[in-house]
Design a protein around this motif. Structure first.
Motif, short mmCIF file in Angstrom:
data_model
loop_
_atom_site.label_atom_id
_atom_site.label_comp_id
_atom_site.label_asym_id
_atom_site.label_seq_id
_atom_site.Cartn_x
_atom_site.Cartn_y
_atom_site.Cartn_z
N CYS A 79 1.08 -1.08 -0.07
CA CYS A 79 -0.07 -0.11 0.05
C CYS A 79 0.86 1.21 -0.01
O CYS A 79 0.99 1.76 -1.02
N PHE A 80 1.26 1.80 1.18
CA PHE A 80 2.07 2.91 1.25
C PHE A 80 3.16 2.78 2.41
O PHE A 80 2.95 2.67 3.51
N TRP A 81 4.49 2.76 1.74
CA TRP A 81 5.50 2.37 2.64
C TRP A 81 5.94 3.24 3.70
O TRP A 81 6.29 3.01 4.68
N PRO A 82 5.54 4.61 3.60
CA PRO A 82 6.10 5.50 4.83
C PRO A 82 5.49 5.30 5.94
O PRO A 82 6.09 5.20 7.01
N THR A 83 3.85 5.14 6.04
CA THR A 83 3.19 4.83 7.22
C THR A 83 3.48 3.46 7.50
O THR A 83 3.03 2.88 8.66
N GLY A 84 3.63 2.57 6.62
CA GLY A 84 3.66 1.07 7.11
C GLY A 84 4.93 1.00 7.56
O GLY A 84 4.83 -0.03 8.54
N ILE A 85 6.02 1.59 7.32
CA ILE A 85 7.10 1.46 8.30
C ILE A 85 6.98 1.96 9.54
O ILE A 85 7.55 1.10 10.57
N CYS A 86 6.17 3.07 9.69
CA CYS A 86 5.91 3.57 11.07
C CYS A 86 4.84 2.39 11.92
O CYS A 86 5.32 2.06 13.08
N ALA A 87 4.02 1.83 11.17
CA ALA A 87 3.32 0.77 11.64
C ALA A 87 4.19 -0.29 12.23
O ALA A 87 4.05 -1.11 13.17
N VAL A 120 -4.46 5.41 2.08
CA VAL A 120 -3.59 6.23 0.95
C VAL A 120 -3.36 5.19 -0.20
O VAL A 120 -3.20 5.69 -1.41
N GLY A 121 -2.88 4.01 -0.07
CA GLY A 121 -2.75 3.15 -1.03
C GLY A 121 -3.75 2.90 -2.03
O GLY A 121 -3.83 3.00 -3.05
N LEU A 122 -5.21 2.76 -1.34
CA LEU A 122 -6.36 2.67 -2.06
C LEU A 122 -6.65 3.73 -2.87
O LEU A 122 -7.13 3.90 -4.20
N LEU A 123 -6.20 5.03 -2.41
CA LEU A 123 -6.57 6.50 -2.95
C LEU A 123 -5.54 6.50 -4.01
O LEU A 123 -5.82 6.85 -5.36
N TRP A 124 -4.46 6.15 -4.01
CA TRP A 124 -3.19 6.14 -5.21
C TRP A 124 -3.98 5.26 -6.40
O TRP A 124 -3.65 5.60 -7.63
N ILE A 125 -4.32 4.06 -5.81
CA ILE A 125 -4.82 3.19 -6.95
C ILE A 125 -6.17 3.70 -7.80
O ILE A 125 -6.03 3.66 -8.89
N ALA A 126 -6.83 4.28 -7.09
CA ALA A 126 -8.26 4.98 -7.79
C ALA A 126 -7.71 6.11 -8.63
O ALA A 126 -8.26 6.07 -9.65
N ILE A 127 -6.77 6.89 -8.16
CA ILE A 127 -6.22 7.96 -8.87
C ILE A 127 -5.43 7.43 -10.28
O ILE A 127 -5.60 7.85 -11.46
N ILE A 129 -6.21 4.58 -11.86
CA ILE A 129 -7.22 4.07 -12.55
C ILE A 129 -8.06 5.27 -13.36
O ILE A 129 -8.09 5.05 -14.40
N TRP A 130 -8.03 6.26 -12.64
CA TRP A 130 -9.14 7.41 -13.40
C TRP A 130 -8.16 7.97 -14.39
O TRP A 130 -8.77 8.24 -15.31
N LYS A 131 -6.84 8.20 -14.01
CA LYS A 131 -5.89 8.88 -15.14
C LYS A 131 -5.97 8.02 -16.30
O LYS A 131 -5.97 8.48 -17.31
N ILE A 132 -5.76 6.63 -16.05
CA ILE A 132 -5.82 5.86 -17.25
C ILE A 132 -7.00 5.74 -18.16
O ILE A 132 -7.06 5.84 -19.50
#
Length: 149
Positions: A79-87, A120-127, A129-132
């Motif tokens: 998903c999103f590595w910056p907050t994933g590392i903190c988790a 955040v990861g799902l938001l990036w994926i949605a953006i 897909i929308w751009k494509i």
């Protein structure tokens, strides 16, 4: 007449008048004498953790939090590595924490950071897909509205 010593009752050991303890609750104790002087000994039963140090005794009751490390690693990778590392860091601290209340607090922080990573990861994926989809629709509509004359 010969005097023989009286038989020893089964709950007393020979030469002592103190009863022998036959049953003790199951616990795991760090052996005293190993480690550094002044180091706390830890006794763990099913629901209590007792910390023995030279000056204080802390008894902590409660259930340990679940292991949030698997979720933290997965959101860090997918998903999103910056907050994933903190988790991952908070999940590790929750696993190592001796105080149950503090362990629960760090577990909740790890879980919250994991949820933020998923969002955040799902938001990036949605953006993405929308751009494509926008790019594909734009290129198709451009050629269909062009007039050659």
């Amino acid at each position: 007449m010969d005097h023989y010593p009286a038989p020893i009752p089964p709950d007393q050991s020979q030469g002592y008048d103190q009863p022998v303890q036959h049953h003790q609750p199951p616990m795991y104790m760090q052996q005293v004498g190993y480690g550094h002087p002044g180091q706390a000994a830890i006794i763990t039963t099913q629901s209590n953790v007792v910390h023995l140090s030279p000056n204080t005794v802390v008894v902590t009751s409660g259930v340990r939090p679940p292991n949030g490390m698997v979720l933290a690693i997965l959101v860090c990778i997918f998903c999103f590595w910056p907050t994933g590392i903190c988790a991952i860091m908070y999940a590790n601290q929750a696993n190592d924490e001796l105080d149950v209340n503090e362990a629960w607090s760090k577990y909740r922080t790890s879980r919250t950071l994991s949820i933020v990573s998923v969002t955040v990861g799902l938001l990036w994926i949605a953006i993405a897909i929308w751009k494509i989809v926008e790019t594909v629709n734009y290129s198709g509509s451009y050629y269909s509205n062009t007039y050659y004359g």
